[in-house]
Design an enzyme around this catalytic site. Structure first.
Site, PDB file in Angstrom:
ATOM      1  N   THR A  35       0.941  -1.200   0.010  1.00  0.00           N
ATOM      2  CA  THR A  35      -0.071   0.122   0.070  1.00  0.00           C
ATOM      3  C   THR A  35       0.924   1.251  -0.083  1.00  0.00           C
ATOM      4  OG1 THR A  35      -0.153  -0.151   2.310  1.00  0.00           O
ATOM      5  CG2 THR A  35      -1.807  -1.040   1.249  1.00  0.00           C
ATOM      6  N   GLY A  37       1.503   5.388   1.098  1.00  0.00           N
ATOM      7  CA  GLY A  37       1.343   6.101   2.120  1.00  0.00           C
ATOM      8  C   GLY A  37       2.358   5.963   3.326  1.00  0.00           C
ATOM      9  N   LYS A  49      -3.224   8.000  15.775  1.00  0.00           N
ATOM     10  CA  LYS A  49      -4.175   8.929  16.074  1.00  0.00           C
ATOM     11  C   LYS A  49      -5.684   8.174  16.292  1.00  0.00           C
ATOM     12  CE  LYS A  49      -1.317  11.038  16.616  1.00  0.00           C
ATOM     13  NZ  LYS A  49       0.210  10.758  16.207  1.00  0.00           N
ATOM     14  N   THR A 142      12.596   7.823   1.209  1.00  0.00           N
ATOM     15  CA  THR A 142      12.518   6.541   1.945  1.00  0.00           C
ATOM     16  C   THR A 142      12.336   6.283   3.219  1.00  0.00           C
ATOM     17  OG1 THR A 142      14.929   6.260   1.776  1.00  0.00           O
ATOM     18  CG2 THR A 142      13.853   5.286  -0.088  1.00  0.00           C
ATOM     19  N   LEU A 318       8.920  14.640  10.854  1.00  0.00           N
ATOM     20  CA  LEU A 318       7.467  15.135  10.970  1.00  0.00           C
ATOM     21  C   LEU A 318       6.672  15.100   9.658  1.00  0.00           C
ATOM     22  CD1 LEU A 318       7.667  18.388  13.114  1.00  0.00           C
ATOM     23  CD2 LEU A 318       6.794  16.032  13.977  1.00  0.00           C
ATOM     24  N   HIS A 443     -16.277  34.077  20.265  1.00  0.00           N
ATOM     25  CA  HIS A 443     -16.466  33.611  21.553  1.00  0.00           C
ATOM     26  C   HIS A 443     -17.884  32.555  21.724  1.00  0.00           C
ATOM     27  CE1 HIS A 443     -16.884  33.794  25.934  1.00  0.00           C
ATOM     28  NE2 HIS A 443     -18.315  34.223  25.844  1.00  0.00           N
TER      29      HIS A 443
HETATM   30  P1  FAD Z   1       7.869   7.568   5.245  1.00  0.00           P
HETATM   31  O1  FAD Z   1       6.523   7.885   5.610  1.00  0.00           O
HETATM   32  O2  FAD Z   1       8.725   6.485   6.236  1.00  0.00           O
HETATM   33  O3  FAD Z   1       7.793   6.866   3.734  1.00  0.00           O
HETATM   34  C1  FAD Z   1       8.980   6.196   3.475  1.00  0.00           C
HETATM   35  C2  FAD Z   1       8.468   4.986   2.401  1.00  0.00           C
HETATM   36  O4  FAD Z   1       9.633   4.672   1.751  1.00  0.00           O
HETATM   37  C3  FAD Z   1       8.005   3.698   3.151  1.00  0.00           C
HETATM   38  O5  FAD Z   1       6.517   3.503   2.820  1.00  0.00           O
HETATM   39  C4  FAD Z   1       9.078   2.638   2.681  1.00  0.00           C
HETATM   40  O6  FAD Z   1       8.316   1.436   2.588  1.00  0.00           O
HETATM   41  C5  FAD Z   1       9.629   3.293   1.417  1.00  0.00           C
HETATM   42  N1  FAD Z   1      10.675   2.842   0.816  1.00  0.00           N
HETATM   43  C6  FAD Z   1      11.738   2.910   1.643  1.00  0.00           C
HETATM   44  N2  FAD Z   1      12.973   2.270   1.078  1.00  0.00           N
HETATM   45  C7  FAD Z   1      12.263   2.072  -0.256  1.00  0.00           C
HETATM   46  C8  FAD Z   1      13.021   1.368  -1.402  1.00  0.00           C
HETATM   47  N3  FAD Z   1      14.274   0.980  -1.346  1.00  0.00           N
HETATM   48  N4  FAD Z   1      12.135   1.123  -2.673  1.00  0.00           N
HETATM   49  C9  FAD Z   1      10.892   1.451  -2.348  1.00  0.00           C
HETATM   50  N5  FAD Z   1      10.256   1.971  -1.454  1.00  0.00           N
HETATM   51  C10 FAD Z   1      11.036   2.202  -0.324  1.00  0.00           C
HETATM   52  N6  FAD Z   1       4.746  12.859  12.226  1.00  0.00           N
HETATM   53  C11 FAD Z   1       3.533  13.709  12.214  1.00  0.00           C
HETATM   54  O7  FAD Z   1       3.743  14.726  11.778  1.00  0.00           O
HETATM   55  N7  FAD Z   1       2.411  13.604  13.113  1.00  0.00           N
HETATM   56  C12 FAD Z   1       2.256  12.583  13.739  1.00  0.00           C
HETATM   57  O8  FAD Z   1       1.080  12.344  14.546  1.00  0.00           O
HETATM   58  C13 FAD Z   1       3.130  11.431  13.702  1.00  0.00           C
HETATM   59  N8  FAD Z   1       2.815  10.139  14.436  1.00  0.00           N
HETATM   60  C14 FAD Z   1       3.955   9.050  14.162  1.00  0.00           C
HETATM   61  C15 FAD Z   1       3.290   7.977  14.910  1.00  0.00           C
HETATM   62  C16 FAD Z   1       4.118   7.059  14.844  1.00  0.00           C
HETATM   63  C17 FAD Z   1       3.876   5.760  15.469  1.00  0.00           C
HETATM   64  C18 FAD Z   1       5.444   7.062  13.957  1.00  0.00           C
HETATM   65  C19 FAD Z   1       6.324   5.694  13.862  1.00  0.00           C
HETATM   66  C20 FAD Z   1       5.614   8.017  13.193  1.00  0.00           C
HETATM   67  C21 FAD Z   1       4.642   9.267  13.427  1.00  0.00           C
HETATM   68  N9  FAD Z   1       5.060  10.338  12.636  1.00  0.00           N
HETATM   69  C22 FAD Z   1       4.208  11.569  12.795  1.00  0.00           C
HETATM   70  C23 FAD Z   1       6.083  10.473  11.897  1.00  0.00           C
HETATM   71  C24 FAD Z   1       5.899  10.546  10.521  1.00  0.00           C
HETATM   72  O9  FAD Z   1       5.157   9.088  10.277  1.00  0.00           O
HETATM   73  C25 FAD Z   1       7.112  10.577   9.559  1.00  0.00           C
HETATM   74  O10 FAD Z   1       7.857  11.962   9.816  1.00  0.00           O
HETATM   75  C26 FAD Z   1       6.581  10.589   8.151  1.00  0.00           C
HETATM   76  O11 FAD Z   1       6.197   9.377   7.846  1.00  0.00           O
HETATM   77  C27 FAD Z   1       8.081  10.984   7.164  1.00  0.00           C
HETATM   78  O12 FAD Z   1       7.408  10.794   6.059  1.00  0.00           O
HETATM   79  P2  FAD Z   1       8.645  10.301   4.686  1.00  0.00           P
HETATM   80  O13 FAD Z   1       7.680  10.263   3.482  1.00  0.00           O
HETATM   81  O14 FAD Z   1       9.928  10.949   4.916  1.00  0.00           O
HETATM   82  O15 FAD Z   1       8.695   8.801   5.143  1.00  0.00           O
HETATM   83  P1  NAI Z   2      12.070  10.764  20.302  1.00  0.00           P
HETATM   84  O1  NAI Z   2      13.284  11.184  19.626  1.00  0.00           O
HETATM   85  O2  NAI Z   2      10.984  11.821  20.040  1.00  0.00           O
HETATM   86  O3  NAI Z   2      12.136  10.258  21.671  1.00  0.00           O
HETATM   87  C1  NAI Z   2      13.116   9.330  22.007  1.00  0.00           C
HETATM   88  C2  NAI Z   2      13.266   9.433  23.577  1.00  0.00           C
HETATM   89  O4  NAI Z   2      13.863   8.315  23.859  1.00  0.00           O
HETATM   90  C3  NAI Z   2      14.009  10.643  24.031  1.00  0.00           C
HETATM   91  O5  NAI Z   2      13.575  11.209  25.058  1.00  0.00           O
HETATM   92  C4  NAI Z   2      15.446  10.036  24.513  1.00  0.00           C
HETATM   93  O6  NAI Z   2      16.008  10.739  25.417  1.00  0.00           O
HETATM   94  C5  NAI Z   2      14.901   8.601  24.747  1.00  0.00           C
HETATM   95  N1  NAI Z   2      16.072   7.644  24.841  1.00  0.00           N
HETATM   96  C6  NAI Z   2      16.816   7.403  23.666  1.00  0.00           C
HETATM   97  N2  NAI Z   2      17.854   6.311  23.916  1.00  0.00           N
HETATM   98  C7  NAI Z   2      17.306   5.891  25.115  1.00  0.00           C
HETATM   99  C8  NAI Z   2      17.789   4.803  26.193  1.00  0.00           C
HETATM  100  N3  NAI Z   2      18.625   4.065  25.881  1.00  0.00           N
HETATM  101  N4  NAI Z   2      17.296   4.581  27.332  1.00  0.00           N
HETATM  102  C9  NAI Z   2      16.097   5.485  27.659  1.00  0.00           C
HETATM  103  N5  NAI Z   2      15.743   6.363  27.108  1.00  0.00           N
HETATM  104  C10 NAI Z   2      16.204   6.765  25.550  1.00  0.00           C
HETATM  105  O7  NAI Z   2      11.612   9.425  19.525  1.00  0.00           O
HETATM  106  P2  NAI Z   2      10.445   8.538  19.154  1.00  0.00           P
HETATM  107  O8  NAI Z   2       9.233   8.834  20.447  1.00  0.00           O
HETATM  108  O9  NAI Z   2      10.761   7.141  19.163  1.00  0.00           O
HETATM  109  O10 NAI Z   2       9.751   9.104  17.845  1.00  0.00           O
HETATM  110  C11 NAI Z   2      10.543   8.814  16.653  1.00  0.00           C
HETATM  111  C12 NAI Z   2      10.158   9.805  15.627  1.00  0.00           C
HETATM  112  O11 NAI Z   2       8.770   9.841  15.178  1.00  0.00           O
HETATM  113  C13 NAI Z   2      10.367  11.364  16.261  1.00  0.00           C
HETATM  114  O12 NAI Z   2      11.394  12.044  15.593  1.00  0.00           O
HETATM  115  C14 NAI Z   2       8.959  11.812  16.098  1.00  0.00           C
HETATM  116  O13 NAI Z   2       9.005  13.050  15.463  1.00  0.00           O
HETATM  117  C15 NAI Z   2       8.106  10.899  15.045  1.00  0.00           C
HETATM  118  N6  NAI Z   2       6.781  10.857  15.608  1.00  0.00           N
HETATM  119  C16 NAI Z   2       6.161  12.016  15.801  1.00  0.00           C
HETATM  120  C17 NAI Z   2       5.122  12.128  16.266  1.00  0.00           C
HETATM  121  C18 NAI Z   2       4.057  13.525  16.322  1.00  0.00           C
HETATM  122  O14 NAI Z   2       4.600  14.221  15.675  1.00  0.00           O
HETATM  123  N7  NAI Z   2       3.048  13.510  17.086  1.00  0.00           N
HETATM  124  C19 NAI Z   2       4.336  10.918  16.813  1.00  0.00           C
HETATM  125  C20 NAI Z   2       5.181   9.562  16.966  1.00  0.00           C
HETATM  126  C21 NAI Z   2       6.494   9.965  16.416  1.00  0.00           C
END
Ligand code: FAD
Ligand code: NAI
Length: 464
Positions: A35, A37, A49, A142, A318, A443
């Site tokens: 898929t 996305g 979310k 990627t 992000l 308001h």
């Molecule tokens: P990705 O979304 O990682 O997409 C990269 C794609 O490239 C993947 O589908 C992968 O399969 C594909 N790919 C990689 N290598 C290859 C290859 N060689 N050939 C073909 N395809 C390939 N960010 C927010 O702003 N708000 C949020 O609420 C938020 N919540 C998150 C919650 C979680 C649990 C996680 C893990 C992340 C969250 N993030 C959130 C972070 C956000 O998902 C990422 O910042 C964002 O998806 C990055 O976009 P991107 O296009 O760079 O890469």
């Molecule tokens: P993060 O970088 O937000 O947090 C990682 C945390 O783990 C930090 O507080 C760090 O100090 C701690 N840490 C690192 N190594 C450790 C260790 N060995 N022992 C204990 N603590 C340790 O990373 P996270 O939460 O994994 O998210 C990954 C990415 O995904 C982030 O960069 C974030 O931007 C993105 N994301 C964004 C969301 C959103 O925008 N709402 C939601 C979820 C993910």
């Protein structure tokens, strides 16, 4: 011959593909999963979310409906249905990308993309069949993958990353989380609301790792503690093992080695850029010492005709930033002026209350020696927050002491993620606090808190 082949279909790649097609480029987007996305739609932003929304409603019904005079004998959880709804939200959105690609004439390919040279991308599907795409330019989007902690190997059952933590079939009795970052707090909140005991082990002395203004982080920690989440700060995890279905995690804290037992261990310690088997060596493109692809402000790599955006380049990870970079990158290819203003990118943590930030924190302004004024207003003095029964938190605006220009804004409270949008626009337009203070806000809305905080920059808040 394509004008552009985009590798990766996350928010960076799929949005860049659509924008490029709008600009009359012949575009292909290659995705290795079935898929489109990327992380965001399939296993990130959207499913997390959906579960945050469902679990918040569950907790609200269980703990707070009675405050409104709504009495329910017993609120029960149908986790299977909650997870199925989440999956339905995901599948409707990922199918939407197929529709958008068709509508805009983007050719989508499923298979592993490998760069053969500056003008050739090979796509290998799951059956090993390959297709060769000739192209004028390549855009690498990627994304990223979770970091694994040495000594704490994922087994996808008990020791898991965020993807598996979106799929627990039962609410764990005890969930231990490594990392008080965004993933730890959002997914810790989900399972905590559904009944798990949650303990977060964090290496640093503060939650949210300096990503948010310290005042927000401290307030958030106090509120999460009240919700039952336990934090062990300055804890260094050294290993984890599974014994009889339980995870035993070992960590150093207060100079002692300690262990903690749980049903599940979620590792949320950050993500690494993903460039595995991409063929970067075929074009002589190196990553930096942290694995990121370095680019200039037009998202050009050091190799002519090869670009990169999103999680795979340095900067915040992000979804909306990846999109923004994708749009600017392909517009620049078409000589359209544009840039990303990294000081106007909102950052939101979707816990309850939400935590949202844009621009500089107080610590950053102090470090840069910038003189600033502060305006602050609490949700408890906002009429709508009182009607909602949701009064924890505040809005803080930081404005330049001389010019009054808004340099940063930080909100913790109900719908902070929506409220920050106004302040992100203000930062983008170089607005002053006075501009916000003189604009009418309906308001009774939560948005009035933004106006009051802006008034307070000039020491003239009205409702407190
Ligand atoms: P990705 O979304 O990682 O997409 C990269 C794609 O490239 C993947 O589908 C992968 O399969 C594909 N790919 C990689 N290598 C290859 C290859 N060689 N050939 C073909 N395809 C390939 N960010 C927010 O702003 N708000 C949020 O609420 C938020 N919540 C998150 C919650 C979680 C649990 C996680 C893990 C992340 C969250 N993030 C959130 C972070 C956000 O998902 C990422 O910042 C964002 O998806 C990055 O976009 P991107 O296009 O760079 O890469
Ligand atoms: P993060 O970088 O937000 O947090 C990682 C945390 O783990 C930090 O507080 C760090 O100090 C701690 N840490 C690192 N190594 C450790 C260790 N060995 N022992 C204990 N603590 C340790 O990373 P996270 O939460 O994994 O998210 C990954 C990415 O995904 C982030 O960069 C974030 O931007 C993105 N994301 C964004 C969301 C959103 O925008 N709402 C939601 C979820 C993910």
């Amino acid at each position: 011959m394509y004008d552009l082949v985009v590798i990766g279909s996350g928010p960076g790649g799929y949005i860049a593909s659509i924008r490029a097609a709008q600009l009359d480029m012949k575009v292909a987007c290659v995705e290795r999963y079935p898929t489109f996305g990327g992380t965001c739609l399939n296993v990130g932003c959207i499913p997390s979310k959906a579960l945050l929304e469902s679990s918040e409603r569950f907790a609200e019904a269980r703990d707070h409906f009675a405050d409104h005079g709504i009495e329910i004998d017993e609120v029960s959880l149908n986790l299977e249905k909650m997870l199925a709804r989440k999956n339905q939200v995901v599948s409707s959105l990922v199918q939407g990308i197929d529709f958008l690609f068709n509508k805009n004439g983007v050719d989508g390919y499923h298979g592993w993309g490998t760069i053969i040279d500056e003008n050739t991308v090979e796509v290998t599907d799951d059956d090993g069949e390959t297709q060769t795409l000739e192209t004028k330019r390549i855009l690498i989007a990627t994304g990223s993958k979770p970091f694994e902690l040495p000594g704490v190997e994922f087994d996808k059952e008990n020791i898991v990353d965020s993807t598996a933590a979106l799929e627990f079939e039962e609410v764990p009795e005890h969930l231990v989380v490594i990392g008080a970052g965004v993933i730890g707090l959002e997914l810790g909140s989900v399972w905590g609301r559904l009944g798990a005991e949650v303990t977060v082990l964090e290496y640093l002395p503060e939650i949210l790792g300096g990503r948010m203004d310290t005042q927000l982080a401290k307030t958030a920690q106090r509120l999460f503690k009240r919700q039952g989440i336990e934090f062990v700060l300055q804890a260094e995890v050294t290993g984890a093992e599974v014994e009889d279905g339980k995870v035993i995690t070992t960590y150093k804290h207060d100079g002692e080695e300690k262990t903690i037992e749980s049903d599940k261990l979620l590792v949320g310690i950050g993500r690494r850029p993903f460039t595995d088997n991409l063929g970067l060596e075929n074009i002589g493109l190196d990553t930096n010492d942290r694995g990121f692809i370095e680019v200039n402000e037009h998202y050009e790599t050091s190799v002519d005709g090869v670009y990169a955006i999103g999680d795979v380049i340095p900067g915040p990870m992000l979804a909306h930033l990846a999109e923004h970079e994708g749009v600017v990158c392909v517009e620049r290819m078409n000589d359209i002026a544009g840039h990303v203003n990294y000081d106007a990118i909102p950052d939101v943590v979707y816990t309850h209350p939400e935590i949202a930030s844009v621009g500089k924190t107080e610590a950053e302004l102090k470090e840069e020696g910038v003189e600033y004024k502060t305006g602050k207003f609490p949700f408890k003095a906002n009429g709508r927050a009182r009607a909602l029964n949701d009064t924890d938190g505040f809005c803080k605006i930081l404005a330049d002491a001389d010019t009054d220009r808004i340099l940063g804004a930080h909100i913790i409270g109900p719908r902070a993620g929506d409220l920050i949008a106004e302040l992100a626009v203000a930062c983008e337009f170089h607005s002053s606090a006075e501009d916000i203070a003189r604009s009418s806000h309906a308001h009774p809305t939560l948005a009035e808190i933004v106006k009051e905080a802006a008034l307070d920059v000039d020491d003239r808040k009205l409702n407190l």
